[in-house]
Design a protein around this motif. Structure first.
Motif, short mmCIF file in Angstrom:
data_model
loop_
_atom_site.label_atom_id
_atom_site.label_comp_id
_atom_site.label_asym_id
_atom_site.label_seq_id
_atom_site.Cartn_x
_atom_site.Cartn_y
_atom_site.Cartn_z
N LEU A 174 0.84 -1.20 0.00
CA LEU A 174 0.00 0.00 0.00
C LEU A 174 0.87 1.25 0.00
O LEU A 174 1.77 1.39 0.84
CB LEU A 174 -0.90 0.00 1.24
CG LEU A 174 -1.76 1.27 1.44
CD1 LEU A 174 -2.78 1.44 0.31
CD2 LEU A 174 -2.46 1.23 2.80
N ALA A 230 1.11 1.31 -10.50
CA ALA A 230 0.12 0.74 -9.57
C ALA A 230 -0.99 0.01 -10.32
O ALA A 230 -1.42 0.44 -11.39
CB ALA A 230 -0.48 1.85 -8.71
N VAL A 266 -3.93 -0.77 -8.66
CA VAL A 266 -5.16 -0.19 -8.12
C VAL A 266 -4.88 1.26 -7.69
O VAL A 266 -3.87 1.53 -7.03
CB VAL A 266 -5.66 -0.98 -6.89
CG1 VAL A 266 -6.93 -0.37 -6.34
CG2 VAL A 266 -5.85 -2.45 -7.23
N ALA A 296 -6.68 4.08 -5.47
CA ALA A 296 -7.80 4.34 -4.55
C ALA A 296 -7.81 5.82 -4.22
O ALA A 296 -6.75 6.45 -4.08
CB ALA A 296 -7.63 3.52 -3.28
N LYS A 304 -6.35 0.41 -15.26
CA LYS A 304 -6.15 0.27 -13.82
C LYS A 304 -7.52 0.15 -13.13
O LYS A 304 -8.52 0.66 -13.63
CB LYS A 304 -5.43 1.49 -13.25
CG LYS A 304 -4.00 1.65 -13.75
CD LYS A 304 -3.32 2.81 -13.06
CE LYS A 304 -2.02 3.17 -13.75
NZ LYS A 304 -0.99 2.11 -13.70
N GLU A 305 -7.50 -0.51 -11.97
CA GLU A 305 -8.71 -0.58 -11.16
C GLU A 305 -8.78 0.71 -10.33
O GLU A 305 -7.84 1.01 -9.58
CB GLU A 305 -8.59 -1.80 -10.24
CG GLU A 305 -9.87 -2.31 -9.64
CD GLU A 305 -9.62 -3.61 -8.86
OE1 GLU A 305 -10.35 -3.84 -7.89
OE2 GLU A 305 -8.70 -4.38 -9.21
N ILE A 363 -9.15 -2.75 1.51
CA ILE A 363 -7.76 -2.59 1.06
C ILE A 363 -6.97 -3.87 1.31
O ILE A 363 -6.28 -4.37 0.43
CB ILE A 363 -7.11 -1.38 1.79
CG1 ILE A 363 -7.65 -0.08 1.20
CG2 ILE A 363 -5.59 -1.42 1.69
CD1 ILE A 363 -7.30 1.16 1.99
N MET A 399 -7.64 -6.55 -1.19
CA MET A 399 -6.94 -6.36 -2.46
C MET A 399 -5.45 -6.66 -2.33
O MET A 399 -4.83 -7.22 -3.23
CB MET A 399 -7.18 -4.94 -2.98
CG MET A 399 -8.62 -4.70 -3.44
SD MET A 399 -8.90 -3.08 -4.23
CE MET A 399 -8.95 -1.98 -2.81
N LYS A 448 -2.24 -7.31 -5.17
CA LYS A 448 -2.27 -6.05 -5.92
C LYS A 448 -1.58 -4.92 -5.15
O LYS A 448 -1.81 -4.75 -3.95
CB LYS A 448 -3.73 -5.64 -6.17
CG LYS A 448 -4.46 -6.56 -7.13
CD LYS A 448 -5.94 -6.18 -7.21
CE LYS A 448 -6.70 -7.10 -8.15
NZ LYS A 448 -8.16 -6.95 -8.01
N ASP A 449 -0.77 -4.13 -5.86
CA ASP A 449 -0.22 -2.91 -5.27
C ASP A 449 -1.25 -1.80 -5.39
O ASP A 449 -1.83 -1.58 -6.45
CB ASP A 449 1.07 -2.48 -5.99
CG ASP A 449 2.25 -3.37 -5.62
OD1 ASP A 449 2.18 -4.03 -4.56
OD2 ASP A 449 3.23 -3.41 -6.38
N ILE A 450 -1.49 -1.10 -4.28
CA ILE A 450 -2.51 -0.06 -4.24
C ILE A 450 -1.87 1.30 -4.00
O ILE A 450 -1.10 1.46 -3.06
CB ILE A 450 -3.53 -0.32 -3.11
CG1 ILE A 450 -4.12 -1.72 -3.23
CG2 ILE A 450 -4.61 0.75 -3.09
CD1 ILE A 450 -5.00 -2.10 -2.06
N MET A 462 -2.97 4.84 -2.87
CA MET A 462 -4.05 5.69 -2.40
C MET A 462 -3.56 7.14 -2.48
O MET A 462 -2.54 7.50 -1.91
CB MET A 462 -4.46 5.34 -0.98
CG MET A 462 -5.60 6.21 -0.51
SD MET A 462 -6.51 5.52 0.88
CE MET A 462 -7.33 7.02 1.45
#
Lengths: 234, 234
Positions: free
Chosen positions: A5, A29, A31, A33, A58-59, A85, A88, A93-95, A97
């Protein structure tokens, strides 16, 4: 392998004021957020990065952070986001934010960071340019110079007493979220004997109705309004 | 046509924390100027940008800013630098003057900016990540959250009284240039009844001897040492 994250400060609005590292991480990334206060709300931070980062493929995840005055509602909301989070991250997955300005300056992200770390995931905070640094740059003014001190505070709760105390012990004062408190700030300066010309308003920087200039009590200011008061003008 | 002067914050040390705009402007600048306190001194800001910007073919200018305690000597030194800068601007050269961290946070550049503007030249200030934002990111701590306030001050002159006053009226305190004042800071916290564990030291971030952790009075800290004191730990 579990994902990581990232809490990424995207700066005050001008996409050019994102850091090189922020752009690199966002490019990579899976994801992205972004926090909202109401469902479906405009994500200002998302609009900024879209001008430098291709987010197609990307998501993109909207995370609702309630501003309900009830502590318990806000906490439950945060807990749900953290579960989501971590879910995911468990999928590898790398997120990223994203947050407006700097992550350490009044950002909701920091609540999540510690909790996610405590649950055994890796996190990283990437700093961003705080809005008050951009405002000072636009105004061509130092926040502090030589031996001066700086205070940064928020008028979100209209607590002018807090500002007065800061004025008593600090040389330069940055007041964020000041748009609905301009009159109170002007009155306070009068009580303290500080000329109104020592205040500079930095409002909606980088937006259509940007205003950087003297504090005028009869003017309407936008939501993103910061006031810089210098007790001594150099 | 006259050149333009840019005051560019290059961030706290990690070249990835330069902004996209800083890199673009430095790529395009004909002259790169950097401030030193002693002739021939290492330019920390110059070392940072070299990792992202090809400076070969550019004119690289060292500007000496005396730290002489005599006001007149320092002023004369500044005036000489301003004359030199204006001379280059008259030749139509764009000048990027680089500064560590953010331009509005204790930077010498701001003295020059107004003077050069007053002489009729165009200037622009480009903000950078302040070192305390990077430190907070490394420590995984907010500088302030919710309704809290922040003070930023310097211990360059060992004025612990100034820090005590700030502790009385502000929630979180960033003390820059603290490396020679660790014992005084610890003693002050004792007097104020703030547990030593509420202080975090961020020292020589990004350098070989980086330290981010609790304040230990018997440890030696590097020159670039900042202390973050939180009156209340969240």
């Amino acid at each position: 392998m579990k994902g990581k994250l990232y809490g990424i400060g995207v700066g005050p609005g001008d996409p050019g004021l994102m850091t090189i590292r922020a752009k690199e991480l966002l490019d990579g990334a899976q994801v992205i957020a972004y926090p909202v206060k109401k469902p479906g709300e405009d994500g200002t931070a998302l609009e900024i990065i879209k001008q430098k980062v291709d987010i197609s493929g990307k998501e993109v995840v909207e995370l609702l952070f309630s501003m309900n005055p009830d502590d318990e509602v806000r906490k439950r909301c945060r807990a749900e986001n953290i579960d989501r989070i971590c879910g995911m991250l468990d999928q590898g997955k790398d997120i990223a934010m994203i947050t407006l300005g700097d992550v350490a300056v009044y950002s909701t992200y920091m609540y999540l960071d510690r909790e996610v770390r405590d649950r055994g995931y890796e996190t990283e905070v990437v700093p961003g340019i705080p809005s008050f640094c951009h405002g000072a740059a636009k105004a061509g003014l130092p926040l502090m110079i030589g031996e001066e001190s700086l205070a940064v505070l928020s008028m979100a709760k209209h607590d002018i007493g807090k500002v007065e105390k800061a004025v008593d012990c600090i040389d330069n004062i940055v007041i964020m979220k000041a748009f609905a408190s301009i009159r109170e700030i002007a009155d306070m300066m009068g009580r303290k004997g500080i000329p109104l010309s020592n205040a500079t308003v930095m409002s909606n920087i980088g937006m259509e109705d940007e205003y950087v200039g003297p504090l005028e009590t009869d003017r309407k200011y936008g939501y993103f309004t910061t006031v810089l008061i210098k007790k001594k003008v150099n």
